[in-house]
Motif scaffolding. Structure first.
Motif: not given
Ligand code: HEM
Ligand code: HEM
Ligand code: SF4
Ligand code: SF4
Lengths: 229, 384
Positions: B55-66, B143-145, B183-188
């Motif tokens: 699992v890769v868990w990326l963090h962008f504009q967030e507060c980490t509450c998730c 870019e990372i995403l 931003l990405i074409k795949k299903p999310v």
């Protein structure tokens, strides 16, 4: 005993029965929808003393709204159908402006009714085109209410009909935004009704051709010489 | 068949869990993923044989509450096992590695597990000026995403940020914060909420572990399992709503009696989430139970709706105006116009009406010689 200045009038069957039935079913369901819709938007507290198991009034308000919504929708569908088979006054072509004289008539009506100049041309037997234009505009607001209303209803219904309109919700960014616009559009009906009812009476009074009674009985009265113009 | 990526059971065994604990975990996982009991065998089989997905868990504009929510799942064993057994190969907030080491670990994971890893994204991606507002290791979030999404087996958008943009996308959205599904074409898989409920998060991950494919999604990419009903539909205060019993003030009698919070701006009727069923903090309660309305945290643009207003403000007509202020004003203006018109007409159209009267048949011609009131106009023509 007609004197020299008395003019002969002819009777014209303008609004066929289906159009009249449509009109009153439409008017009554819109009034119901607006009143119950307004209550849904901002419920008034009544019977505060009772416990929930003793009353269900807000549930009934919503029920009336949804029931009237169905009636309103099918009535509207029927009117669209009738605009293809009905008489010339009820036809789609008298609502959708596509001829130059329709615009001229609308402009003329504006001048006569708002600027209150003297009537020059022929008074239209059916709608005047200005009125027809507002009905066309209102028709789109009605469609909008149907789409947003049933779109909202899809979230709480298993029936297939509301689900036909569920696509509007993601498009508008969620239920809350659909409700916001559904609520705003209600005011279009309120404003329309004020103007519409007033103008119906106004035309009845000023033209004396039975505008009001026409939407009940179907008949209007037309000066003989108007037919020659 | 012990390859270098062990199964979940393999990983648990290595950590010292017993078979009994493994079976318990499978049972809880079934519940978390919302499956039927009959699926038990399938789950045990999957966890025994399938290599556990990295699992890769990326963090962008967030507060980490998730993340905070996730690690507070009510079934400690699920969180524990998921954290232990999911190879969380890259997650900025929890990983031990830092700096270039961390970046290398991310790259390695993605290369080694091309097309196999699960990508979990927390936070939105800013687009303003090539994404300058959020960069990690000198590279923009976008870019990372894009790179991470390219070879992911499944992509999950955690929380309102990644699903809808949350507060950073609220008007006027200064950084052009954008949900990842745009931003990405795949299903999310969108798992909105601020934060999402821990059990919903573990439920989604568990489903991915068991089936290796996303759960059934609705038209907005949310798992139907948890987002097909409104908070309002399962709210224990609903009987008060249907009875028309509302709190009108935060400290009125109705508030003490626990009446419906609709008029205090509760967004339950427009919010799709599992709060009233799953509840929060190990099933302790949910906001409405604490006397506060739902703020609609799992909905698009909920910050723009106002937290305590029944309807959002109506833009362009002053800060405090709502749809009703605008509507009322329009109606009053119209009524005034109509009134004015009526007065004008009675003056200016008098002649037209008189002409009409002149044209009409007089069915009661006055008797010759009788006195006629001067203002009587109902006769057709001159009687004399
Ligand atoms: C002339 C047409 C209509 C008018 C004026 C009208 C008006 C309204 C208003 C003012 C609201 C309150 C919105 C809010 O403040 O959140 C409302 C709610 C609603 N309306 Fe209508 N409406 C109309 C037609 C319809 C139709 C055709 C349907 C379809 C069934 C419908 C379904 C709904 C639903 C589902 C709600 C939300 C109710 C709730 O969640 O309790 N409406 N309507
Ligand atoms: C006391 C109430 C009302 C009266 C006396 C009345 C009268 C009339 C009259 C006389 C017409 C024919 C108009 C023309 O010649 O151009 C008409 C048409 C129409 N009215 Fe009303 N009306 C009333 C209420 C309403 C309400 C509440 C609505 C809906 C909001 C409404 C919607 C319409 C529509 C859509 C038409 C066009 C009908 C068609 O062509 O099929 N009316 N009304
Ligand atoms: S408190 Fe909110 S969610 Fe609960 S019934 Fe009232 S409006 Fe619905
Ligand atoms: S009750 Fe509403 S605001 Fe509160 S957590 Fe649930 S969805 Fe979010």
């Amino acid at each position: 005993m007609a004197t020299a200045t008395t003019l002969p009038y002819r009777r014209v069957y303008v609004w066929e029965l289906p159009v009249r039935v449509f009109h009153w079913v439409n008017a009554i369901s819109i009034v119901l929808l607006a009143v119950t819709g307004f209550l849904i938007g901002w419920p008034q507290t009544i019977w505060m003393s009772d416990e929930p198991y003793q009353q269900y009034w807000f549930g009934w308000v919503r029920f009336i709204h949804f029931a009237a919504g169905y009636i309103f929708f099918f009535n509207l569908l029927f009117r669209v159908y009738w605009s293809f088979v009905g008489n010339e006054y009820a036809r789609w072509s008298s609502y959708i402006p596509h001829r130059k004289e329709q615009f001229l008539n609308a402009w003329e009506t504006l001048k006569v009714d708002i600027l209150q100049t003297k009537e020059k041309g022929k008074i239209s037997v059916g709608h005047n085109y200005l009125a027809a234009l507002t009905y066309l505009g209102l028709f789109f607001v009605m469609l909008f209410q149907v789409v947003t209303g049933f779109g909202l209803y899809a979230g709480m219904s298993d029936a297939w009909l509301p689900w036909l309109f569920a696509w509007i919700v993601p498009l508008m960014g969620g239920d809350a935004w659909v409700r916001q616009w559904h609520h705003i559009a209600m005011w279009a009906f309120v404003v329309f009704t004020v103007i519409h009812v007033y103008l119906s009476f106004y035309h009845d009074v000023v033209e004396g051709r039975g505008t009001i009674s026409a939407i009940v009985g179907g008949w209007k009265f037309e000066r003989d010489d108007e037919f020659d113009k | 068949m012990e390859n270098q990526v062990p199964s979940i059971w393999g990983a648990m065994k290595a950590k010292g869990y017993s078979r009994r604990e493994f079976m318990y975990f499978c049972g809880v996982a079934i519940a978390a993923a919302g499956l039927e009991r009959s699926g038990f065998g399938q789950v045990v089989n999957a966890f025994e044989t399938k290599p556990r997905p990295p699992v890769v868990w990326l963090h962008f504009q967030e507060c980490t509450c998730c993340s905070e929510s996730f690690i507070r799942s009510s079934h400690p064993i699920v969180a524990d096992v998921i954290f232990d057994t999911l190879s969380l190969d890259y997650t900025e907030t929890l990983q031990a590695a830092a700096g270039t080491q961390a970046e290398k670990s991310l790259k390695d994971t993605m290369e080694k597990n091309k097309g196999k890893y699960i990508l979990l994204v927390e936070g939105s991606v800013p687009l303003l000026e090539d994404g300058i507002c959020c960069t990690i290791g000198g590279r923009s979030a976008l870019e990372i995403l894009k790179e991470a999404a390219a070879d992911a087996a499944a992509i999950v958008a955690w929380g309102n940020c990644a699903s809808h943009g949350c507060i950073q996308a609220a008007k006027p959205n200064p950084t052009q914060a954008t949900p990842i599904s745009k931003l990405i074409k795949k299903p999310v898989i969108n798992v909105p909420g601020c934060p999402p409920i821990a059990e919903v998060m573990t439920g989604v991950v568990t489903h991915l572990l068991i089936f290796g494919k996303p759960p059934e999604l609705d038209s907005r990419g949310r798992p139907k399992e948890f987002y097909s009903r409104r908070v309002h539909d399962t709210c224990y205060r609903r009987p008060f709503y249907d009875a028309g019993l509302f709190v009108e003030n935060w400290d009125d009698d109705a508030a003490r009696k626990g009446y419906c919070l609709y008029k205090m701006g509760c967004k339950g009727p427009t919010t799709y989430n599992a709060c009233a069923v799953t509840k929060w903090n190990q099933g302790l309660g949910y906001p409405i139970q604490a006397g506060h309305g739902c703020i609609g945290c799992s909905e698009e643009a909920f910050w723009d709706q106002g937290l305590y207003e029944r309807l959002p403000k109506f833009p362009g007509f002053g800060i405090e105006s709502t749809a009703d202020t605008v509507g009322r004003t329009a109606t009053v203006v119209t009524a005034a116009g109509v009134g004015l018109h009526a007065i004008m007409s009675s003056i200016r159209k008098r002649k037209v009406i008189e002409e009409n009267m002149d044209e009409s048949v007089n069915i009661n011609p006055p008797k010759p010689g009788s006195a006629m009131p001067a203002d009587s106009v109902d006769e057709g023509g001159d009687a004399s």
